[in-house]
Design an enzyme around this catalytic site. Structure first.
Site, PDB file in Angstrom:
ATOM      1  N   ASP A  13      -0.125   0.575  12.650  1.00 22.82           N
ATOM      2  CA  ASP A  13       0.078   2.077  14.729  1.00 22.82           C
ATOM      3  C   ASP A  13       1.031   2.067  15.527  1.00 22.82           C
ATOM      4  OD1 ASP A  13      -2.968   2.403  16.173  1.00 22.82           O
ATOM      5  OD2 ASP A  13      -3.411   2.395  14.194  1.00 22.82           O
ATOM      6  N   TYR A  29     -11.845  12.032  12.447  1.00 23.72           N
ATOM      7  CA  TYR A  29     -12.428  11.041  10.919  1.00 23.72           C
ATOM      8  C   TYR A  29     -13.974  12.110  10.812  1.00 23.72           C
ATOM      9  CZ  TYR A  29     -11.050   6.341  11.603  1.00 23.72           C
ATOM     10  OH  TYR A  29      -9.784   5.451  11.520  1.00 23.72           O
ATOM     11  N   GLN A  45       0.786  -1.276  -0.008  1.00 16.23           N
ATOM     12  CA  GLN A  45      -0.068  -0.023   0.389  1.00 16.23           C
ATOM     13  C   GLN A  45       0.644   1.325   0.339  1.00 16.23           C
ATOM     14  OE1 GLN A  45      -2.101  -0.230   3.560  1.00 16.23           O
ATOM     15  NE2 GLN A  45      -0.158  -1.189   4.945  1.00 16.23           N
ATOM     16  N   TYR A  47     -10.854   6.170  19.296  1.00 16.67           N
ATOM     17  CA  TYR A  47     -11.056   5.601  18.299  1.00 16.67           C
ATOM     18  C   TYR A  47      -9.970   3.823  19.684  1.00 16.67           C
ATOM     19  CZ  TYR A  47      -9.627   2.032  14.661  1.00 16.67           C
ATOM     20  OH  TYR A  47      -9.622   1.162  13.793  1.00 16.67           O
ATOM     21  N   ASP A  64      -8.181  -4.650  13.702  1.00 17.19           N
ATOM     22  CA  ASP A  64      -8.210  -3.506  13.313  1.00 17.19           C
ATOM     23  C   ASP A  64      -7.320  -3.354  12.307  1.00 17.19           C
ATOM     24  OD1 ASP A  64      -7.546  -0.519  13.783  1.00 17.19           O
ATOM     25  OD2 ASP A  64      -5.766  -0.531  14.110  1.00 17.19           O
ATOM     26  N   GLU A  69     -16.717  12.040  10.827  1.00 19.38           N
ATOM     27  CA  GLU A  69     -17.612  12.116  10.958  1.00 19.38           C
ATOM     28  C   GLU A  69     -18.206  10.889  12.094  1.00 19.38           C
ATOM     29  OE1 GLU A  69     -18.259   9.502   7.737  1.00 19.38           O
ATOM     30  OE2 GLU A  69     -15.713   9.240   7.623  1.00 19.38           O
TER      31      GLU A  69
END
Length: 365
Positions: A200, A350, A147, A176, A275, A352
């Protein structure tokens, strides 16, 4: 890098507004800028006027017969041209007030969109709305075998991890991490925990503080770990500095073979935290390979979860009700019967509301 600045100005006038009067009334403003005019007229569809400047900037003026007037301007994103465009927009807005004679129902002037800049500040929300972040610096930008990995700095949210164009986690997003760990309701002390993904380091960092027996984190992409341990330390602390600690280990592997191996060995965990990815936006679970991957992860996770254990994962944006309902249908198709609960959490970066799921096996009769 030269970027384009796209500015817009919209007017909603009363139905009786005369398009020809508006066109003629605005022409002089563009002529004063030395712009060349080209006008297209449709009997039942109003006017389109295009104005081109010698410096490469241009404007499109669209006048619809029902009273909608749209002005779009494109220019280079430089200080001089930016001031010229702002001045032009101000003049058009003032002239429109005179021409409409108080029949203006709405005026909308959006902040300009900068396209093609060295820093990309625009990222869509999960439900398709455009968001401009206050990004001021590219901290890290590399392609791994899996990625594209970006870490961008936001004035509000700190460093933000973005994987293949998807906003993953910012340094501001402890909400989160807490939500996907059970929102502070769980006792991790002395427990065996499996984290799928989590490169992360946020989940690992928080769980290690709670004195678990052992945490195993399975992350496929070493480059995510390398970037985050250097540039996301407010999130991961020092847990990613070493792949093994007193109560944790990080495996750089694809989680599917690992899950299959653990299931074959009969290994079980008190908690499995997924995750890896959000619930797919696609509403065709029989056709989308992401849904197939999600179902496989769910089934394998249930096989390594203790009978009284819990499985935590993110869902998606609260507005994606159809996709979330489809996910809940998938929970009813697993090899063993399960129950679930969900929680809606505000994750700062985010912009949202986000849904998180807790899944557990039904008690045996």
């Amino acid at each position: 890098m030269a970027a384009a600045r796209h500015s817009t100005l919209d007017f909603m006038l009363g139905a009786k507004a005369d398009g020809e009067t508006i066109l003629k009334g605005l022409q002089s403003i563009f002529q004063e800028q030395g712009m060349t005019e080209s006008v297209h007229t449709w009997q039942d569809h109003g006017y389109l006027a295009t104005y081109i400047n010698k410096n490469g900037s241009f404007a499109n003026l669209r006048i619809y017969p029902h009273g909608l007037v749209l002005l779009d301007l494109q220019s280079y994103d430089g200080d001089a041209q930016g001031k010229e465009v702002d001045s032009l927009l101000n003049k058009v807005e003032e002239r429109m007030k005179e021409l409409s004679q108080d029949s203006t129902e709405r005026v909308k002037r959006l902040p300009p969109i900068v396209r093609g800049g060295a820093i990309d500040r625009y990222w869509p929300t999960a439900d398709g709305r455009l968001v401009e972040y206050d990004i001021d610096k590219v901290v890290y930008d590399e392609d791994s075998p899996y990625q594209n990995i970006k870490i961008l700095h936001s004035k509000q949210f700190g460093n933000i991890l973005i994987l293949s164009g998807d906003v993953n986690l910012a340094e501001s997003d402890l909400a989160y991490t807490r939500a996907i760990m059970g929102s502070g309701k769980e006792d991790y002390s002395g427990k065996d925990v499996l984290i799928l993904g989590g490169g992360d380091g946020g989940i690992l960092c928080e769980i290690v503080k709670l004195k678990p027996k052992m945490v195993t984190m399975v992350e496929i992409d070493q480059m995510v770990i390398d970037g985050c341990k250097k540039y996301m330390r407010k999130t991961c602390g020092d847990v990613l500095d070493n792949l093994k600690g007193d109560c944790y280990q990080v495996l750089i592997e694809d989680c599917i073979p690992v899950l299959k191996r653990y299931a074959k060995e009969g290994r079980e965990f008190d908690y499995v935290i997924n995750d890896l990815t959000a619930v797919p936006i696609s509403t065709s679970p029989e056709e989308d390979s992401t849904w197939e991957f999600l179902r496989l992860i769910l089934d394998l996770s249930m096989k390594v979860l203790k009978q009284d254990g819990k499985y935590f994962t993110q869902g998606n944006c609260v507005n994606l009700t159809e996709a979330l309902s489809l996910y809940e249908e998938q929970l009813g198709r697993l090899y063993c019967p399960v129950e679930f609960s969900k929680e809606i959490v505000c994750v700062p970066s985010y912009l949202e509301l986000w849904v998180f799921y807790t899944v557990w096996k039904k008690a045996k009769p």
